[in-house]
Design a protein around this motif. Structure first.
Motif, PDB file in Angstrom:
ATOM      1  N   ASP A   7     -19.313  14.423 -10.988  1.00 61.37           N
ATOM      2  CA  ASP A   7     -18.843  13.260 -10.214  1.00 61.37           C
ATOM      3  C   ASP A   7     -18.799  13.516  -8.718  1.00 61.37           C
ATOM      4  O   ASP A   7     -18.173  12.771  -7.969  1.00 61.37           O
ATOM      5  CB  ASP A   7     -17.450  12.796 -10.689  1.00 61.37           C
ATOM      6  N   SER A  11     -26.875   9.642 -10.472  1.00 63.00           N
ATOM      7  CA  SER A  11     -26.898   8.197 -10.252  1.00 63.00           C
ATOM      8  C   SER A  11     -27.085   7.922  -8.768  1.00 63.00           C
ATOM      9  O   SER A  11     -26.489   8.590  -7.920  1.00 63.00           O
ATOM     10  CB  SER A  11     -25.582   7.557 -10.712  1.00 63.00           C
ATOM     11  N   LEU A  58     -26.237  10.168  -3.814  1.00 64.88           N
ATOM     12  CA  LEU A  58     -26.275  10.458  -5.240  1.00 64.88           C
ATOM     13  C   LEU A  58     -24.907  10.899  -5.741  1.00 64.88           C
ATOM     14  O   LEU A  58     -24.132  11.509  -4.992  1.00 64.88           O
ATOM     15  CB  LEU A  58     -27.276  11.579  -5.528  1.00 64.88           C
ATOM     16  N   GLU A 117     -32.824  10.311 -12.909  1.00 66.44           N
ATOM     17  CA  GLU A 117     -31.727   9.405 -13.241  1.00 66.44           C
ATOM     18  C   GLU A 117     -30.797   9.963 -14.314  1.00 66.44           C
ATOM     19  O   GLU A 117     -29.628   9.587 -14.362  1.00 66.44           O
ATOM     20  CB  GLU A 117     -32.274   8.053 -13.700  1.00 66.44           C
ATOM     21  N   ASP A 118     -31.292  10.846 -15.174  1.00 67.56           N
ATOM     22  CA  ASP A 118     -30.419  11.369 -16.228  1.00 67.56           C
ATOM     23  C   ASP A 118     -29.412  12.384 -15.693  1.00 67.56           C
ATOM     24  O   ASP A 118     -28.417  12.681 -16.352  1.00 67.56           O
ATOM     25  CB  ASP A 118     -31.246  11.982 -17.364  1.00 67.56           C
ATOM     26  N   LEU A 121     -26.140   5.813  -5.819  1.00 71.37           N
ATOM     27  CA  LEU A 121     -25.096   4.870  -5.431  1.00 71.37           C
ATOM     28  C   LEU A 121     -25.582   3.893  -4.367  1.00 71.37           C
ATOM     29  O   LEU A 121     -25.214   2.713  -4.384  1.00 71.37           O
ATOM     30  CB  LEU A 121     -23.874   5.629  -4.899  1.00 71.37           C
ATOM     31  N   GLU A 177     -20.404  13.617  -4.955  1.00 71.78           N
ATOM     32  CA  GLU A 177     -21.418  12.879  -4.210  1.00 71.78           C
ATOM     33  C   GLU A 177     -22.150  13.793  -3.233  1.00 71.78           C
ATOM     34  O   GLU A 177     -21.583  14.748  -2.705  1.00 71.78           O
ATOM     35  CB  GLU A 177     -20.770  11.714  -3.443  1.00 71.78           C
ATOM     36  N   ARG A 234     -23.837  13.309 -12.326  1.00 71.63           N
ATOM     37  CA  ARG A 234     -23.248  12.784 -13.564  1.00 71.63           C
ATOM     38  C   ARG A 234     -22.360  13.820 -14.259  1.00 71.63           C
ATOM     39  O   ARG A 234     -21.443  13.457 -14.986  1.00 71.63           O
ATOM     40  CB  ARG A 234     -24.355  12.338 -14.526  1.00 71.63           C
TER      41      ARG A 234
END
Length: 229
Positions: free
Chosen positions: A109, A73, A103, A69-70, A75, A111, A106
């Motif tokens: 940005d 993210s 995903l 998770e770090d 979606l 996907e 982070r």
């Protein structure tokens, strides 16, 4: 700089190798872990640094995806039902054979879609597995249009890869095998059962990891989305 995804995939052999997962995630610094033949009722919410993002609920031989998770993210997630094989009608392992997560990196940005796939077993003809693979690619493309994607898991397709390679080439995807066979059971049954198909991804390497309690070996995929710059 491009962000490299480190993706692990492991068929747990009816959950028998579940106790190995935390060390696997830590030792190989995994960003995503895709599981097949797991028991979702016994899986923890976290495995080392990875959080469970999705799992199947109706399958006797389930699928699950964990992610870091770090770094990424989640979606959206989705479960897809594939056509039943003769084995499915006879043994009822479940028809949810495709689990996907979308995903976002982070840092960049960008996907990417990662999917855990479990094809029908060796009692089924290769043509039936090719249909499952083709439909899986179509379902993922409809679910996440234009998104780089990687589908990893147990393809149950150790022999006669020519027909599969032609189908993959026509679809625009790429087929990548690991550096050694991924399955060993009894004396004679072995081969590349676990591998990767991808679209708009650069696959740097696919490595077979040491054998544990499962009849399958885990694999480690290092990949980068082509759109990242």
């Amino acid at each position: 700089m491009p962000s490299e995804l480190r993706i692990g995939s492991y068929n747990l052999y009816k959950n028998a190798a579940a106790h190995e997962l935390e060390q696997l995630a830590i030792d190989h610094e995994l960003d995503v872990l895709c599981l097949q033949e797991c028991d979702s009722t016994k899986l923890p919410a976290a495995i080392g640094p990875l959080q469970r993002a999705a799992s199947t609920e109706r399958n006797r031989l389930g699928l699950a995806i964990y992610h870091r998770e770090d770094a990424f993210s989640a979606l959206e997630t989705a479960v897809f039902t594939l056509p039943k094989s003769f084995h499915d009608y006879l043994m009822s392992p479940g028809e949810e054979r495709l689990l996907a997560i979308k995903l976002v990196d982070r840092a960049t940005d960008e996907e990417v879609v990662v999917a855990s796939f479990h094809a029908a077993p060796l009692t089924t003809m290769n043509s039936a597995r090719r249909r499952q693979i083709k439909l899986s690619h179509q379902l993922l493309a409809e679910w996440a249009p234009e998104t780089p994607m990687l589908m990893v898991g147990d393809y149950n397709y150790p022999l006669f890869h020519g027909g599969l390679q032609k189908q993959i080439d026509r679809s625009g995807h790429e087929l990548t095998f690991s550096d050694s066979h991924t399955y060993k059971r009894y004396r004679y049954i072995r081969g590349h059962f676990d591998f990767v198909t991808s679209l708009k991804m650069t696959i740097a390497s696919v490595a077979t990891l040491p054998k544990g309690a499962s009849d399958h070996m885990p694999i480690l995929v290092k990949a980068t989305a082509l759109g990242v710059a």
